[in-house]
Enzyme design. Structure first.
Site, PDB file in Angstrom:
ATOM      1  N   GLU A   1     -37.027   1.261  30.327  1.00  0.00           N
ATOM      2  CA  GLU A   1     -37.434  -0.089  31.015  1.00  0.00           C
ATOM      3  C   GLU A   1     -36.444  -0.774  31.835  1.00  0.00           C
ATOM      4  O   GLU A   1     -36.745  -1.459  32.523  1.00  0.00           O
ATOM      5  CB  GLU A   1     -38.018  -1.174  29.478  1.00  0.00           C
ATOM      6  CG  GLU A   1     -38.900  -0.629  28.703  1.00  0.00           C
ATOM      7  CD  GLU A   1     -40.345  -0.709  29.234  1.00  0.00           C
ATOM      8  OE1 GLU A   1     -40.480  -1.160  30.355  1.00  0.00           O
ATOM      9  OE2 GLU A   1     -41.418  -0.470  28.440  1.00  0.00           O
TER      10      GLU A   1
ATOM     11  N   ARG B   1     -53.046 -21.199  12.629  1.00  0.00           N
ATOM     12  CA  ARG B   1     -53.274 -21.313  14.353  1.00  0.00           C
ATOM     13  C   ARG B   1     -52.092 -21.632  15.253  1.00  0.00           C
ATOM     14  O   ARG B   1     -51.931 -22.456  16.432  1.00  0.00           O
ATOM     15  CB  ARG B   1     -54.112 -22.739  14.532  1.00  0.00           C
ATOM     16  CG  ARG B   1     -55.731 -22.747  13.859  1.00  0.00           C
ATOM     17  CD  ARG B   1     -56.814 -23.318  14.381  1.00  0.00           C
ATOM     18  NE  ARG B   1     -57.787 -23.166  13.781  1.00  0.00           N
ATOM     19  CZ  ARG B   1     -58.353 -23.780  12.944  1.00  0.00           C
ATOM     20  NH1 ARG B   1     -57.616 -24.735  12.300  1.00  0.00           N
ATOM     21  NH2 ARG B   1     -59.583 -23.532  12.327  1.00  0.00           N
TER      22      ARG B   1
ATOM     23  N   ASN C   1     -45.829  -3.331  34.484  1.00  0.00           N
ATOM     24  CA  ASN C   1     -46.494  -2.374  34.047  1.00  0.00           C
ATOM     25  C   ASN C   1     -46.065  -0.731  34.614  1.00  0.00           C
ATOM     26  O   ASN C   1     -46.825   0.033  34.500  1.00  0.00           O
ATOM     27  CB  ASN C   1     -48.081  -2.327  33.794  1.00  0.00           C
ATOM     28  CG  ASN C   1     -48.050  -3.821  32.826  1.00  0.00           C
ATOM     29  OD1 ASN C   1     -47.306  -3.938  31.779  1.00  0.00           O
ATOM     30  ND2 ASN C   1     -49.071  -4.358  33.234  1.00  0.00           N
TER      31      ASN C   1
ATOM     32  N   GLU D   1     -50.652 -12.996  33.560  1.00  0.00           N
ATOM     33  CA  GLU D   1     -50.726 -11.649  34.287  1.00  0.00           C
ATOM     34  C   GLU D   1     -52.047 -11.668  35.104  1.00  0.00           C
ATOM     35  O   GLU D   1     -52.900 -11.032  34.916  1.00  0.00           O
ATOM     36  CB  GLU D   1     -50.747 -10.438  33.405  1.00  0.00           C
ATOM     37  CG  GLU D   1     -50.556  -9.167  33.927  1.00  0.00           C
ATOM     38  CD  GLU D   1     -50.289  -7.935  32.914  1.00  0.00           C
ATOM     39  OE1 GLU D   1     -49.497  -8.078  32.448  1.00  0.00           O
ATOM     40  OE2 GLU D   1     -51.172  -7.085  33.220  1.00  0.00           O
TER      41      GLU D   1
ATOM     42  N   HIS E   1     -49.008   4.409  28.303  1.00  0.00           N
ATOM     43  CA  HIS E   1     -49.664   4.140  26.991  1.00  0.00           C
ATOM     44  C   HIS E   1     -50.747   5.000  26.729  1.00  0.00           C
ATOM     45  O   HIS E   1     -50.885   5.330  25.705  1.00  0.00           O
ATOM     46  CB  HIS E   1     -50.516   2.790  27.536  1.00  0.00           C
ATOM     47  CG  HIS E   1     -49.573   1.428  27.064  1.00  0.00           C
ATOM     48  ND1 HIS E   1     -49.907   0.246  27.770  1.00  0.00           N
ATOM     49  CD2 HIS E   1     -48.386   1.118  26.716  1.00  0.00           C
ATOM     50  CE1 HIS E   1     -49.192  -0.652  27.483  1.00  0.00           C
ATOM     51  NE2 HIS E   1     -47.959   0.028  26.899  1.00  0.00           N
TER      52      HIS E   1
ATOM     53  N   LYS F   1     -45.941 -11.812  25.177  1.00  0.00           N
ATOM     54  CA  LYS F   1     -46.895 -11.046  25.037  1.00  0.00           C
ATOM     55  C   LYS F   1     -46.691 -10.498  23.374  1.00  0.00           C
ATOM     56  O   LYS F   1     -45.756  -9.872  23.246  1.00  0.00           O
ATOM     57  CB  LYS F   1     -46.929  -9.640  25.899  1.00  0.00           C
ATOM     58  CG  LYS F   1     -47.742 -10.025  27.133  1.00  0.00           C
ATOM     59  CD  LYS F   1     -47.872  -8.762  27.985  1.00  0.00           C
ATOM     60  CE  LYS F   1     -48.439  -8.670  29.215  1.00  0.00           C
ATOM     61  NZ  LYS F   1     -48.477  -7.399  30.125  1.00  0.00           N
TER      62      LYS F   1
ATOM     63  N   ARG G   1     -47.238 -10.441  37.351  1.00  0.00           N
ATOM     64  CA  ARG G   1     -46.415  -9.921  36.309  1.00  0.00           C
ATOM     65  C   ARG G   1     -46.916  -8.432  35.957  1.00  0.00           C
ATOM     66  O   ARG G   1     -46.606  -7.733  35.149  1.00  0.00           O
ATOM     67  CB  ARG G   1     -47.076 -10.745  35.013  1.00  0.00           C
ATOM     68  CG  ARG G   1     -46.649 -10.257  33.824  1.00  0.00           C
ATOM     69  CD  ARG G   1     -46.855 -11.217  32.416  1.00  0.00           C
ATOM     70  NE  ARG G   1     -46.245 -10.769  31.267  1.00  0.00           N
ATOM     71  CZ  ARG G   1     -45.887 -11.492  30.279  1.00  0.00           C
ATOM     72  NH1 ARG G   1     -45.858 -12.734  30.237  1.00  0.00           N
ATOM     73  NH2 ARG G   1     -45.070 -10.711  29.296  1.00  0.00           N
TER      74      ARG G   1
HETATM   75  P1  NAD Z   1     -39.218  -0.252  17.442  1.00  0.00           P
HETATM   76  O1  NAD Z   1     -39.516  -1.640  17.322  1.00  0.00           O
HETATM   77  O2  NAD Z   1     -39.946   0.618  16.573  1.00  0.00           O
HETATM   78  O3  NAD Z   1     -37.629  -0.085  17.090  1.00  0.00           O
HETATM   79  C1  NAD Z   1     -37.296   1.430  17.065  1.00  0.00           C
HETATM   80  C2  NAD Z   1     -36.563   1.978  15.915  1.00  0.00           C
HETATM   81  O4  NAD Z   1     -35.423   1.493  15.820  1.00  0.00           O
HETATM   82  C3  NAD Z   1     -37.302   1.567  14.633  1.00  0.00           C
HETATM   83  O5  NAD Z   1     -37.292   2.558  13.640  1.00  0.00           O
HETATM   84  C4  NAD Z   1     -36.484   0.412  14.056  1.00  0.00           C
HETATM   85  O6  NAD Z   1     -36.321   0.341  12.632  1.00  0.00           O
HETATM   86  C5  NAD Z   1     -35.237   0.704  14.667  1.00  0.00           C
HETATM   87  N1  NAD Z   1     -34.169  -0.062  14.936  1.00  0.00           N
HETATM   88  C6  NAD Z   1     -34.360  -1.334  15.448  1.00  0.00           C
HETATM   89  N2  NAD Z   1     -33.088  -1.989  15.832  1.00  0.00           N
HETATM   90  C7  NAD Z   1     -32.232  -1.215  15.312  1.00  0.00           C
HETATM   91  C8  NAD Z   1     -30.865  -1.385  15.037  1.00  0.00           C
HETATM   92  N3  NAD Z   1     -30.085  -2.277  15.768  1.00  0.00           N
HETATM   93  N4  NAD Z   1     -30.032  -0.423  14.608  1.00  0.00           N
HETATM   94  C9  NAD Z   1     -30.781   0.444  13.782  1.00  0.00           C
HETATM   95  N5  NAD Z   1     -31.948   0.911  13.888  1.00  0.00           N
HETATM   96  C10 NAD Z   1     -32.847  -0.146  14.656  1.00  0.00           C
HETATM   97  O7  NAD Z   1     -39.417   0.065  19.069  1.00  0.00           O
HETATM   98  P2  NAD Z   1     -39.128  -0.553  20.347  1.00  0.00           P
HETATM   99  O8  NAD Z   1     -38.743   0.481  21.348  1.00  0.00           O
HETATM  100  O9  NAD Z   1     -38.000  -1.486  20.247  1.00  0.00           O
HETATM  101  O10 NAD Z   1     -40.294  -1.449  20.678  1.00  0.00           O
HETATM  102  C11 NAD Z   1     -41.665  -0.608  20.983  1.00  0.00           C
HETATM  103  C12 NAD Z   1     -42.854  -1.724  20.880  1.00  0.00           C
HETATM  104  O11 NAD Z   1     -42.421  -2.569  21.990  1.00  0.00           O
HETATM  105  C13 NAD Z   1     -44.086  -0.947  21.414  1.00  0.00           C
HETATM  106  O12 NAD Z   1     -44.850  -1.195  20.125  1.00  0.00           O
HETATM  107  C14 NAD Z   1     -44.598  -1.422  22.812  1.00  0.00           C
HETATM  108  O13 NAD Z   1     -45.626  -1.463  22.941  1.00  0.00           O
HETATM  109  C15 NAD Z   1     -43.689  -2.998  22.465  1.00  0.00           C
HETATM  110  N6  NAD Z   1     -43.810  -3.340  23.811  1.00  0.00           N
HETATM  111  C16 NAD Z   1     -43.875  -4.658  24.025  1.00  0.00           C
HETATM  112  C17 NAD Z   1     -43.703  -5.570  25.274  1.00  0.00           C
HETATM  113  C18 NAD Z   1     -43.947  -6.868  25.314  1.00  0.00           C
HETATM  114  O14 NAD Z   1     -43.843  -7.282  26.721  1.00  0.00           O
HETATM  115  N7  NAD Z   1     -44.263  -7.520  24.192  1.00  0.00           N
HETATM  116  C19 NAD Z   1     -43.044  -4.680  26.158  1.00  0.00           C
HETATM  117  C20 NAD Z   1     -42.564  -3.404  25.870  1.00  0.00           C
HETATM  118  C21 NAD Z   1     -42.537  -2.690  24.823  1.00  0.00           C
HETATM  119  N1  GLY Z   2     -43.884  -5.398  29.328  1.00  0.00           N
HETATM  120  C1  GLY Z   2     -45.076  -6.012  30.154  1.00  0.00           C
HETATM  121  C2  GLY Z   2     -45.094  -7.514  30.193  1.00  0.00           C
HETATM  122  O1  GLY Z   2     -44.118  -8.302  29.731  1.00  0.00           O
HETATM  123  O2  GLY Z   2     -45.988  -8.014  30.762  1.00  0.00           O
END
Ligand code: NAD
Ligand code: GLY
Length: 376
Positions: free
Chosen positions: A187, A123, A247, A239, A254, A145, A243
């Site tokens: 972003e 939890r 998006n 949100e 998405h 998030k 917030r």
């Molecule tokens: P990811 O986490 O898949 O990383 C991208 C690739 O780079 C992966 O293959 C990883 O292994 C590799 N990698 C990561 N760091 C590395 C490094 N320093 N050196 C070498 N390789 C490395 O992708 P991302 O673009 O970081 O994140 C995308 C995800 O984030 C999506 O699922 C998206 O929905 C989510 N997201 C969440 C929020 C939020 O607010 N929580 C906001 C934006 C995006």
């Molecule tokens: N990336 C969208 C949020 O964090 O609200």
């Protein structure tokens, strides 16, 4: 280089984002300062584990922590209920307790998954974000998030659960593939569009330095993006309004990720196309000057990001269907974030079928030819 610190102001859950070089070596001492328990699980993916887990673990161990490593496959597919269960099983098998904590070492995928593990295991246990992609440093590691995907759509099972600390070690970006780095720039551009016209101008001027990973430029830009996100999250954590501006470009983005099959477009690439479509809608519906809509598309392209996608009839239908499953749907209507001008976004805009169709037509087709920068 100095360490920049940005606070996310959330009352007694306020936390710091530290931004600088060589910060992995400070992970252990920083966790000590948080007065966490003595055991932790470092959740990472297979690629990041090879590059950066040894330094992170060494720092934790030097500071006296007993650290279990949990590795998931690299890529979006790891954000699943199945991997959530696997991670929790490993924590239970090694008897991690409520006082133990989780370190998310990786990109947005690891951060979202490990954060949701932290939110739900026993939890809730504390967690620390150590983002290693540009996208994660400027966006996903901040704001709490956390989620996994369902077949029906992205992030459909999740929570708001804030980390105790975010440590952005800019050195980790040096091992990131170029394509992933550029995806993170989508972003970055978003923050300029929604909140800071001066940042947008700076990006136009400093793009080459950013693409070349010039340390001072990257540090300043990451810190400014984190500041904007912290301000927005501080005012509207869950949100209920403001917030949503974060998006911008995400409604269509998405849906592109979901309808094309996760992995075909990187998140940032899909968001770049979504932002091009949102710029078009902003011009058509909110009077965003045409010149500024063009500047958005030009900057995304100059960063080496896609602004168009092939969209034959069946694909367009799948995309529209995916949009209806988005969390931003309200009373059955798809809602958009649009820009009135550069630096000012409005949320909750309902868009009827005709302009939406025209926006999709505007981004359908092969990428327009342009002069690429040397490093893109
Ligand atoms: P990811 O986490 O898949 O990383 C991208 C690739 O780079 C992966 O293959 C990883 O292994 C590799 N990698 C990561 N760091 C590395 C490094 N320093 N050196 C070498 N390789 C490395 O992708 P991302 O673009 O970081 O994140 C995308 C995800 O984030 C999506 O699922 C998206 O929905 C989510 N997201 C969440 C929020 C939020 O607010 N929580 C906001 C934006 C995006
Ligand atoms: N990336 C969208 C949020 O964090 O609200």
């Amino acid at each position: 280089m100095r360490v920049r610190v940005v606070k996310v102001p959330l009352g007694d859950r306020t936390y710091s984002i530290q931004i600088g070089e060589g910060l992995l070596a400070r992970l252990g001492p920083e966790c000590r300062r948080l007065r966490l328990g003595n055991r932790c699980a470092l959740i990472t993916d297979a690629t990041v584990a090879r590059w950066h887990a040894p330094a992170a673990e060494a720092s934790l161990r030097r500071a006296g922590f007993d650290c279990l490593r949990v590795t998931v496959p690299a890529g979006e597919k790891a954000k699943s209920l199945g991997h959530l269960e696997d991670c929790c099983d490993q924590l239970a098998k090694h008897r991690l307790e409520r006082k133990s904590f989780i370190v998310a070492l990786g990109g947005g995928v690891v951060g979202d998954l490990a954060g949701f593990v932290a939110a739900t295991y026993l939890r809730g246990v504390p967690f620390v974000q150590v983002p290693t992609t540009l996208l994660a440093q400027v966006d996903s590691s901040v704001g709490g998030k956390v989620a996994v995907n369902l077949k029906a759509g992205k992030n459909l099972v999740g929570a708001f659960y804030q980390p105790r600390l975010v440590l952005c070690d800019l050195d980790t970006l040096r091992t990131l593939p170029r394509r992933e780095y550029r995806a993170g720039l989508a972003e970055v551009v978003k923050y300029g569009i929604i909140r800071d016209a001066a940042l947008f101008r700076r990006l136009e001027g400093d793009l080459l330095r950013l693409l070349e990973l010039d340390p001072a430029t990257v540090a300043a830009v990451v810190a400014r993006c984190c500041q904007i996100k912290a301000e927005v999250v501080g005012q509207d954590e869950t949100e209920s309004g403001l917030r949503a501006i974060l998006n911008f470009g995400h409604t269509i983005g998405h849906a592109i990720e979901n309808s094309a099959g996760y992995g075909k477009y990187l998140h940032g690439e899909a968001i770049a196309i979504g932002q091009a479509a949102a710029a078009w809608l902003s011009q058509r519906l909110l009077g965003l000057p045409a010149r500024d809509a063009d500047r958005i598309v030009d900057l995304l392209q100059a960063a080496g990001l896609p602004v168009r996608l092939p969209l034959p009839g069946a694909r367009r239908a799948r995309l529209l269907q995916a949009m209806k499953l988005d969390k931003k749907v309200s009373a059955g209507e798809v809602r958009f974030v649009l820009a009135r001008r550069l630096g000012e976004a409005v949320w909750g805009q309902s868009v009827s079928a005709a302009p939406l169709d025209e926006a999709l037509a505007a981004v359908a087709g092969p990428a327009p030819k342009r002069n690429r920068t040397k490093r893109s």
